[in-house]
Design a protein around this motif. Structure first.
Motif, PDB file in Angstrom:
ATOM      1  N   ALA A 192      -5.965   9.293  -3.280  1.00  0.00           N
ATOM      2  CA  ALA A 192      -4.619   9.638  -3.788  1.00  0.00           C
ATOM      3  C   ALA A 192      -5.086   9.686  -5.412  1.00  0.00           C
ATOM      4  O   ALA A 192      -4.693  10.540  -5.990  1.00  0.00           O
ATOM      5  CB  ALA A 192      -3.630   8.636  -3.655  1.00  0.00           C
ATOM      6  N   LEU A 193      -5.792   8.842  -5.864  1.00  0.00           N
ATOM      7  CA  LEU A 193      -5.980   8.581  -7.425  1.00  0.00           C
ATOM      8  C   LEU A 193      -6.644   9.833  -7.750  1.00  0.00           C
ATOM      9  O   LEU A 193      -6.505  10.427  -8.722  1.00  0.00           O
ATOM     10  CB  LEU A 193      -6.517   7.332  -7.811  1.00  0.00           C
ATOM     11  CG  LEU A 193      -5.712   6.155  -7.830  1.00  0.00           C
ATOM     12  CD1 LEU A 193      -6.618   4.676  -8.163  1.00  0.00           C
ATOM     13  CD2 LEU A 193      -4.814   6.361  -9.051  1.00  0.00           C
ATOM     14  N   ARG A 221       1.170  16.790 -13.520  1.00  0.00           N
ATOM     15  CA  ARG A 221       0.296  18.075 -13.057  1.00  0.00           C
ATOM     16  C   ARG A 221       1.266  19.243 -13.578  1.00  0.00           C
ATOM     17  O   ARG A 221       2.494  19.121 -13.239  1.00  0.00           O
ATOM     18  CB  ARG A 221      -0.050  18.083 -11.698  1.00  0.00           C
ATOM     19  CG  ARG A 221      -0.971  16.792 -11.274  1.00  0.00           C
ATOM     20  CD  ARG A 221      -2.157  16.930 -12.028  1.00  0.00           C
ATOM     21  NE  ARG A 221      -3.134  18.194 -11.918  1.00  0.00           N
ATOM     22  CZ  ARG A 221      -4.221  18.141 -11.400  1.00  0.00           C
ATOM     23  NH1 ARG A 221      -4.754  16.901 -10.694  1.00  0.00           N
ATOM     24  NH2 ARG A 221      -5.084  19.309 -11.144  1.00  0.00           N
ATOM     25  N   ALA A 245      -7.595   5.542   1.308  1.00  0.00           N
ATOM     26  CA  ALA A 245      -6.300   6.126   0.830  1.00  0.00           C
ATOM     27  C   ALA A 245      -6.051   6.117  -0.429  1.00  0.00           C
ATOM     28  O   ALA A 245      -5.663   6.977  -1.101  1.00  0.00           O
ATOM     29  CB  ALA A 245      -5.222   5.440   1.705  1.00  0.00           C
ATOM     30  N   LEU A 246      -6.057   4.984  -1.240  1.00  0.00           N
ATOM     31  CA  LEU A 246      -5.859   4.844  -2.549  1.00  0.00           C
ATOM     32  C   LEU A 246      -6.732   5.416  -3.432  1.00  0.00           C
ATOM     33  O   LEU A 246      -6.372   6.085  -4.330  1.00  0.00           O
ATOM     34  CB  LEU A 246      -5.895   3.236  -3.005  1.00  0.00           C
ATOM     35  CG  LEU A 246      -4.613   2.615  -2.601  1.00  0.00           C
ATOM     36  CD1 LEU A 246      -4.961   1.069  -3.054  1.00  0.00           C
ATOM     37  CD2 LEU A 246      -3.325   2.896  -3.249  1.00  0.00           C
ATOM     38  N   ALA A 299       0.991  18.980  -3.209  1.00  0.00           N
ATOM     39  CA  ALA A 299       0.338  18.175  -2.672  1.00  0.00           C
ATOM     40  C   ALA A 299       0.478  16.587  -2.686  1.00  0.00           C
ATOM     41  O   ALA A 299       0.676  15.829  -2.033  1.00  0.00           O
ATOM     42  CB  ALA A 299      -1.292  18.355  -3.094  1.00  0.00           C
ATOM     43  N   CYS A 300       1.266  16.366  -4.290  1.00  0.00           N
ATOM     44  CA  CYS A 300       1.627  15.097  -4.352  1.00  0.00           C
ATOM     45  C   CYS A 300       2.878  14.688  -3.647  1.00  0.00           C
ATOM     46  O   CYS A 300       3.072  13.359  -3.256  1.00  0.00           O
ATOM     47  CB  CYS A 300       1.986  14.835  -6.000  1.00  0.00           C
ATOM     48  SG  CYS A 300       0.492  14.915  -6.974  1.00  0.00           S
ATOM     49  N   LEU A 305      -7.357  14.840  -1.405  1.00  0.00           N
ATOM     50  CA  LEU A 305      -6.104  14.232  -0.392  1.00  0.00           C
ATOM     51  C   LEU A 305      -6.524  14.149   1.154  1.00  0.00           C
ATOM     52  O   LEU A 305      -5.831  13.334   2.062  1.00  0.00           O
ATOM     53  CB  LEU A 305      -4.964  15.456  -0.673  1.00  0.00           C
ATOM     54  CG  LEU A 305      -3.644  15.050  -0.027  1.00  0.00           C
ATOM     55  CD1 LEU A 305      -3.187  13.689  -0.551  1.00  0.00           C
ATOM     56  CD2 LEU A 305      -2.577  16.228  -0.199  1.00  0.00           C
ATOM     57  N   GLY A 340       1.745  11.707  -9.987  1.00  0.00           N
ATOM     58  CA  GLY A 340       1.164  13.163 -10.047  1.00  0.00           C
ATOM     59  C   GLY A 340       2.204  14.308 -10.153  1.00  0.00           C
ATOM     60  O   GLY A 340       1.921  15.446 -11.142  1.00  0.00           O
ATOM     61  N   SER A 371      -7.709  11.182   1.879  1.00  0.00           N
ATOM     62  CA  SER A 371      -6.864   9.966   1.896  1.00  0.00           C
ATOM     63  C   SER A 371      -6.027   9.917   3.042  1.00  0.00           C
ATOM     64  O   SER A 371      -5.546   8.797   3.735  1.00  0.00           O
ATOM     65  CB  SER A 371      -5.683  10.388   0.569  1.00  0.00           C
ATOM     66  OG  SER A 371      -4.807   9.415   0.441  1.00  0.00           O
ATOM     67  N   LEU A 419       1.814  13.559  -0.432  1.00  0.00           N
ATOM     68  CA  LEU A 419       1.386  12.230  -0.369  1.00  0.00           C
ATOM     69  C   LEU A 419       2.311  11.246  -0.444  1.00  0.00           C
ATOM     70  O   LEU A 419       2.358  10.135   0.215  1.00  0.00           O
ATOM     71  CB  LEU A 419       0.539  12.054  -1.868  1.00  0.00           C
ATOM     72  CG  LEU A 419      -0.368  10.739  -1.846  1.00  0.00           C
ATOM     73  CD1 LEU A 419      -1.111  10.317  -0.901  1.00  0.00           C
ATOM     74  CD2 LEU A 419      -0.567  10.232  -3.357  1.00  0.00           C
ATOM     75  N   LEU A 426       1.009   4.353  -2.963  1.00  0.00           N
ATOM     76  CA  LEU A 426       0.766   5.465  -2.793  1.00  0.00           C
ATOM     77  C   LEU A 426       1.754   6.419  -3.048  1.00  0.00           C
ATOM     78  O   LEU A 426       1.601   7.588  -3.778  1.00  0.00           O
ATOM     79  CB  LEU A 426       0.427   5.810  -1.095  1.00  0.00           C
ATOM     80  CG  LEU A 426      -1.006   5.220  -0.697  1.00  0.00           C
ATOM     81  CD1 LEU A 426      -0.881   5.368   0.686  1.00  0.00           C
ATOM     82  CD2 LEU A 426      -2.045   6.037  -1.340  1.00  0.00           C
ATOM     83  N   ALA A 456      -9.017  18.558  -5.349  1.00  0.00           N
ATOM     84  CA  ALA A 456      -7.795  17.692  -5.402  1.00  0.00           C
ATOM     85  C   ALA A 456      -7.390  17.595  -3.834  1.00  0.00           C
ATOM     86  O   ALA A 456      -7.164  16.596  -3.603  1.00  0.00           O
ATOM     87  CB  ALA A 456      -6.869  17.959  -6.128  1.00  0.00           C
ATOM     88  N   MET A 471      -7.267  12.785  -6.217  1.00  0.00           N
ATOM     89  CA  MET A 471      -6.392  13.909  -6.025  1.00  0.00           C
ATOM     90  C   MET A 471      -5.503  14.185  -7.384  1.00  0.00           C
ATOM     91  O   MET A 471      -5.529  15.206  -7.831  1.00  0.00           O
ATOM     92  CB  MET A 471      -5.370  13.686  -5.060  1.00  0.00           C
ATOM     93  CG  MET A 471      -4.657  15.019  -4.417  1.00  0.00           C
ATOM     94  SD  MET A 471      -3.205  15.065  -5.167  1.00  0.00           S
ATOM     95  CE  MET A 471      -2.263  13.820  -4.115  1.00  0.00           C
ATOM     96  N   VAL A 472      -4.951  13.194  -8.127  1.00  0.00           N
ATOM     97  CA  VAL A 472      -3.822  13.202  -9.213  1.00  0.00           C
ATOM     98  C   VAL A 472      -4.915  13.621 -10.318  1.00  0.00           C
ATOM     99  O   VAL A 472      -4.448  14.357 -11.214  1.00  0.00           O
ATOM    100  CB  VAL A 472      -3.044  11.857  -9.362  1.00  0.00           C
ATOM    101  CG1 VAL A 472      -2.460  12.202 -10.792  1.00  0.00           C
ATOM    102  CG2 VAL A 472      -2.287  11.733  -8.108  1.00  0.00           C
ATOM    103  N   LEU A 513       1.019  -1.105  -0.141  1.00  0.00           N
ATOM    104  CA  LEU A 513      -0.062  -0.166  -0.130  1.00  0.00           C
ATOM    105  C   LEU A 513       0.719   1.152   0.037  1.00  0.00           C
ATOM    106  O   LEU A 513       0.601   2.021  -0.607  1.00  0.00           O
ATOM    107  CB  LEU A 513      -0.713  -0.109   1.346  1.00  0.00           C
ATOM    108  CG  LEU A 513      -1.814   1.160   1.276  1.00  0.00           C
ATOM    109  CD1 LEU A 513      -2.734   1.215   0.135  1.00  0.00           C
ATOM    110  CD2 LEU A 513      -2.595   1.115   2.898  1.00  0.00           C
ATOM    111  N   ILE A 538       1.866   6.637  -7.061  1.00  0.00           N
ATOM    112  CA  ILE A 538       0.700   7.604  -7.379  1.00  0.00           C
ATOM    113  C   ILE A 538       1.212   8.985  -7.519  1.00  0.00           C
ATOM    114  O   ILE A 538       1.080   9.753  -8.239  1.00  0.00           O
ATOM    115  CB  ILE A 538      -0.873   7.308  -6.441  1.00  0.00           C
ATOM    116  CG1 ILE A 538      -1.261   5.925  -7.099  1.00  0.00           C
ATOM    117  CG2 ILE A 538      -1.608   8.443  -6.835  1.00  0.00           C
ATOM    118  CD1 ILE A 538      -2.241   5.730  -6.247  1.00  0.00           C
ATOM    119  N   ILE A 584      -0.952  21.381  -6.657  1.00  0.00           N
ATOM    120  CA  ILE A 584      -1.137  20.064  -6.872  1.00  0.00           C
ATOM    121  C   ILE A 584       0.247  19.309  -6.756  1.00  0.00           C
ATOM    122  O   ILE A 584       0.181  18.257  -6.134  1.00  0.00           O
ATOM    123  CB  ILE A 584      -2.028  19.774  -7.769  1.00  0.00           C
ATOM    124  CG1 ILE A 584      -3.098  20.830  -7.889  1.00  0.00           C
ATOM    125  CG2 ILE A 584      -2.177  18.337  -7.900  1.00  0.00           C
ATOM    126  CD1 ILE A 584      -4.151  20.440  -6.872  1.00  0.00           C
TER     127      ILE A 584
END
Lengths: 103, 173
Positions: free
Chosen positions: B17-18, A29, B13-14, A37-38, B33, A25, B36, A41, A18, B29, B20-21, A14, A21, A34
């Motif tokens: 995240a998806l 982006r 959470a997944l 924010a990635c 998050l 991102g 998530s 994450l 994450l 977005a 958000m992107v 997991l 992803i 954003i």
């Protein structure tokens, strides 16, 4: 006898998903907020790996998470201040405008 | 029950995240998050990191993400759903390929993992420590003994970040 809620590889998978992803991102982006924010994450994905490993590799994993959160908070404050400074100059948060240090 | 909850939180959470992107609107977005991060807070609690779960909700979802939303609304972004927000098909392909490659490399590393990893490893040791020192105390004692120097450096870092943020946001460039 207490056992794990889920096996360690599930938690780490997991965390890896994450992180992937978040990395995707950042590449896809254009909006600086954003992208930022990635990055948050991705930091959280690493935190999840630390917490998941704590029962298997020592309690210190849970302590390090707090340092990661503190660094993320400092980074968010400075990064968002930079975004505001660039927005004042260019009236946009497009990453194209962040080129002062580009050769 | 706990296992089912884990997969529910992992799905949240997944999904967050998806979404958000893929959302064009920055407010949507960032709110995905936050969802998530709530899922991650639930997972931390299930993994016996109770204090980390609380701090995740209070500091991450509560403070840092509110700062993001505050900046988005201060700059008045996200009114027209700007298509320029996403890069072109080439970059999308690169981003997808990089994400898949990263996930595969991490997956191979996870398959290679050998347990146990530490000297004092084991869930029993962790639970005994939490029982003996308390949920907050276990973190606090470690932070003020083994991690005393990193703690001081983190304090300095936060001070520098505060000064830096004020200087950057106040000055006109």
């Amino acid at each position: 006898m207490v056992t794990d809620v889920v096996p360690l590889p599930v938690v780490l998978t997991l965390s890896g998903l994450l992180f992937a992803i978040g990395a995707g991102g950042v590449l896809v982006r254009r909006n600086a907020i954003i992208v930022f924010a990635c990055i948050e994450l991705m930091l959280n994905a690493v935190n999840l790996a630390f917490v998941g490993l704590a029962p298997h590799a020592g309690f210190e994993g849970q302590v390090i998470v707090f340092f990661v959160i503190a660094v993320a908070a400092a980074e968010a404050a400075v990064g968002l201040a930079l975004i505001i400074a660039v927005f004042r100059h260019a009236l946009s948060v497009d990453l194209e405008n962040f080129r002062l240090l580009r050769w | 029950m706990a296992t089912v909850l884990f997969y529910v939180f992992a799905g949240l959470a997944l999904l967050g995240a998806l979404m958000m992107v893929t959302r064009a609107n920055p407010v949507a977005a960032v709110l995905w998050l936050v969802a998530s991060f709530f899922g991650l807070a639930g997972i931390y609690t299930l993994l016996h990191a109770y204090f980390v779960g609380v701090i995740q909700v209070l500091v991450y979802a509560g403070a840092i993400m509110v700062l993001f939303l505050f900046v988005i609304m201060l700059l008045n972004l996200g009114h027209p759903n700007d298509p320029r927000d996403f890069r072109g098909p080439t970059w999308r392909g690169i981003g997808l390929a990089a994400a898949v490659a990263l996930a595969l490399v991490l997956g191979l590393a996870i398959l290679d993992l050998r347990l146990p990893l530490g000297r004092q490893a084991g869930l029993q040791a962790l639970l005994a420590r939490l029982e003996q020192q308390g949920v907050v105390g276990a973190v606090g004692v470690a932070m003020y003994t083994d991690f005393a120097v990193p703690l001081q450096i983190t304090g300095l870092l936060l001070l520098v970040a505060i000064v830096g943020a004020i200087v950057l946001a106040k000055r006109d460039f």
